[in-house]
Design an enzyme around this catalytic site. Structure first.
Site, short mmCIF file in Angstrom:
data_model
loop_
_atom_site.label_atom_id
_atom_site.label_comp_id
_atom_site.label_asym_id
_atom_site.label_seq_id
_atom_site.Cartn_x
_atom_site.Cartn_y
_atom_site.Cartn_z
N GLY A 1 0.83 -1.21 0.00
CA GLY A 1 0.00 0.00 0.00
C GLY A 1 0.85 1.25 0.00
N ARG B 1 3.65 6.30 1.72
CA ARG B 1 4.04 7.72 1.78
C ARG B 1 3.46 8.52 0.62
NH1 ARG B 1 10.26 7.88 -0.18
NH2 ARG B 1 10.20 6.10 -1.57
N ASP C 1 8.69 6.35 7.65
CA ASP C 1 8.28 7.68 8.11
C ASP C 1 7.30 8.42 7.20
OD1 ASP C 1 9.91 8.28 6.01
OD2 ASP C 1 11.48 9.26 7.20
N ASP D 1 4.58 -4.45 -7.36
CA ASP D 1 3.92 -3.24 -6.88
C ASP D 1 4.44 -2.00 -7.61
OD1 ASP D 1 6.12 -4.28 -5.15
OD2 ASP D 1 6.09 -2.24 -4.38
P1 AMP Z 1 9.19 1.24 -3.25
O1 AMP Z 1 10.16 0.11 -3.30
O2 AMP Z 1 9.78 2.60 -3.07
O3 AMP Z 1 8.24 1.22 -4.40
O4 AMP Z 1 8.32 1.04 -1.91
C1 AMP Z 1 7.83 -0.19 -1.46
C2 AMP Z 1 6.83 0.02 -0.34
O5 AMP Z 1 7.44 0.70 0.74
C3 AMP Z 1 5.60 0.83 -0.71
O6 AMP Z 1 4.52 0.28 -0.02
C4 AMP Z 1 5.95 2.20 -0.21
O7 AMP Z 1 4.81 2.97 0.06
C5 AMP Z 1 6.71 1.88 1.06
N1 AMP Z 1 7.65 2.95 1.45
C6 AMP Z 1 8.85 3.24 0.86
N2 AMP Z 1 9.43 4.27 1.51
C7 AMP Z 1 8.60 4.64 2.50
C8 AMP Z 1 8.64 5.64 3.52
N3 AMP Z 1 9.67 6.48 3.66
N4 AMP Z 1 7.60 5.71 4.37
C9 AMP Z 1 6.55 4.88 4.28
N5 AMP Z 1 6.46 3.91 3.36
C10 AMP Z 1 7.46 3.80 2.48
MG MG Z 2 6.71 1.46 -5.19
#
Ligand code: AMP
Ligand code: MG
Length: 493
Positions: free
Chosen positions: A97, A100, A132, A262
């Protein structure tokens, strides 16, 4: 772009139609952004603003800054964090989900296009887990510049309106500057949006999401009489778009770095720019993501991973599509990929016809480039130059091998009566002179950290015209300096 008679909009006169927010509550959590304290404008993109019919003066004003910072919501916005799952590095994570990101709403522009406005880095959500909810200036600049650059390269991608920064520190390996990116896309639905409901056995929601996506983005899937069912057509369409996107990435030398399901757009857009990179010295095994220790997402694996991800989507759609039809749809991937890739590579060589032996000509060239890790972008640009392709030859260390290849290439050109002047124009229109090399982004990021945003704007303008000769910007087409060889990009963002 903007219809002449349509009025330019301000943020308070956008027309919202929040289709996603009208889906059942299981699809999202509604919540407000967490404002950034004392925000400042880092950069805004006029091209992206035009997608929303926004007045260029508006996007440089106080209201837009407050929008970017999560302090102002346009009337009609209905912010929510989207729910999705995903396969990360091959392993199912049943609950991810938007941790951020916040979807503010969907607007309809004067051309009747739908664009979602999404803040990335707008604070914690129910999906943040232990993180965060914030983003850092470094990663927002990288996503902003690259998504606008990919668009200019003709590669399907999400877009970005702008960035706000703030002095409040965000902690990664070290304290960094907080920032929020405003992202635009027709939809942010991912493969993982289907997976979340499939693995919870909430199969009604799989169907509702498929119906939503077909109705809104693939209406052609419902009205082909005699053709396979709408869901099967949707899957075929997504598979073919994904295959074509992979071909485009490979041809331009783009490595995504985190091809988890995702991060795979249902529209076949390049989505979620993290530790991406453009191929410099050509190396098929290149791994752009420092965190990818196994090389799962190495350059040469991307087409296969695209298929693997499509298989995960097909699995999530099995409640709607018979297994044999899923397999038949997946079987189309390889052909679609190879056909599109071959067409793109022939265009990179300036060829206008298809002849036997073309695949060998292309593969042998890539082997030659890999031998000494020749700069991919510089080489293809040089190959378009008129005459005896000396400039391209200079890029190759094994001159004898290059001469042998060049003789075959000249023969192949002669076989289609190629005209050098026309070939140059054709090749320069598909082989970019300028790509977002890591060191260029790095310099812009370092200046921006000191509150000098001029280099971000300069790169934005440069990369808007990647195929044009820009004599004042010759240095931006150079290979990376020695210090840049140590730049490491990871999942940390
Ligand atoms: P990503 O690999 O950047 O596409 O992120 C994978 C998951 O981690 C997704 O569900 C993002 O929303 C969550 N995510 C990544 N960075 C953060 C952050 N700083 N705070 C909250 N959720 C994060
Ligand atoms: Mg992502």
């Amino acid at each position: 772009m903007h219809p002449k008679d349509a009025p330019l909009r301000t943020l308070d006169t956008l027309t919202f139609d929040n289709r996603y927010a009208r889906l059942p509550p299981a699809f999202y959590r509604k919540l407000q952004p967490t404002p950034l304290a004392q925000p400042y404008l880092v950069s805004v993109s006029d091209d992206a603003a035009a997608l929303l019919d926004l007045d260029p003066a508006e996007i440089r004003g106080e209201r837009c800054l407050n929008l970017l910072a999560g302090n102002y919501l346009p009337p009609g916005a209905d912010p929510l964090a989207m729910n999705y799952a995903g396969h990360q590095f091959g392993t199912l994570v049943p609950q991810l989900g938007d941790g951020r990101a916040l979807l503010l709403g969907e607007i309809i522009n004067a051309r009747r296009e739908r664009w979602t406005l999404q803040l990335k880095g707008a604070g914690e959500t129910p999906f943040s887990r232990t993180a965060d909810g914030r983003a850092v200036l470094r990663s927002t600049i990288r996503e902003y510049l690259c998504s606008e650059a990919m668009h200019a390269l003709g590669i399907p991608t999400t877009r970005a309106l702008g960035i706000a920064g703030a002095d409040e520190p965000v902690y990664r390996e070290t304290p960094e500057t907080a920032a929020v990116l405003l992202r635009l896309a027709p939809t942010n639905v991912r493969f993982g949006s289907f997976e979340v409901f499939y693995y919870r056995r909430e199969l009604d929601y799989v169907k509702q999401l498929a119906d939503h996506v077909i109705e809104e983005y693939f209406p052609q899937c419902t009205d082909a009489s005699g053709a396979p069912g709408a869901y099967e057509q949707l899957l075929i369409e997504v598979i073919e778009r994904t295959a074509r996107l992979m071909a485009q990435w490979q041809a331009v030398g783009f490595c995504h770095g985190v091809m988890n399901t995702d991060n795979m757009s249902i529209l076949g857009l390049t989505l979620d720019y993290g530790p991406y990179g453009f191929m410099e010295g050509f190396n098929p095994g290149h791994i752009c993501n420092h965190s990818d220790t196994q090389g799962r997402y190495a350059y040469q694996n991307q087409p296969y991973i695209g298929l693997w991800n499509c298989s995960r989507l097909a699995q999530a759609l099995t409640p709607l599509i018979p297994a044999e039809s899923c397999n038949a749809a997946l079987a189309r991937y390889e052909g679609a990929y190879l056909e599109h890739y071959a067409a793109l590579m022939r265009a990179k060589l300036g060829l206008t016809t298809v002849m036997q032996g073309d695949d060998g000509l292309i593969n042998d060239l890539l082997t030659l480039l890999a031998e000494h890790q020749t700069d991919y972008t510089i080489f293809f640009r040089a190959l378009g130059e008129i005459g005896d392709i000396d400039r391209a030859r200079d890029e190759i260390i094994n001159r004898a091998a290059f001469d042998a290849w060049a003789a075959r290439y000249r023969e192949r050109l002669a076989a289609e009566n190629s005209n050098d002047t026309e070939r140059r124009a054709r090749m320069h229109a598909v082989n970019p002179k300028y790509v977002l090399r890591n060191h260029l982004a790095q310099i812009a990021i370092e200046k921006a950290t000191q509150k000098d945003f001029s280099e971000v704007d300069r790169l934005l303008a440069l990369l808007r015209r990647p195929f044009d000769e820009q004599p004042d910007n010759e240095a931006y087409a150079s290979p990376p300096p020695d210090w840049a060889k140590n730049i490491e990009v990871s999942c940390s963002s």
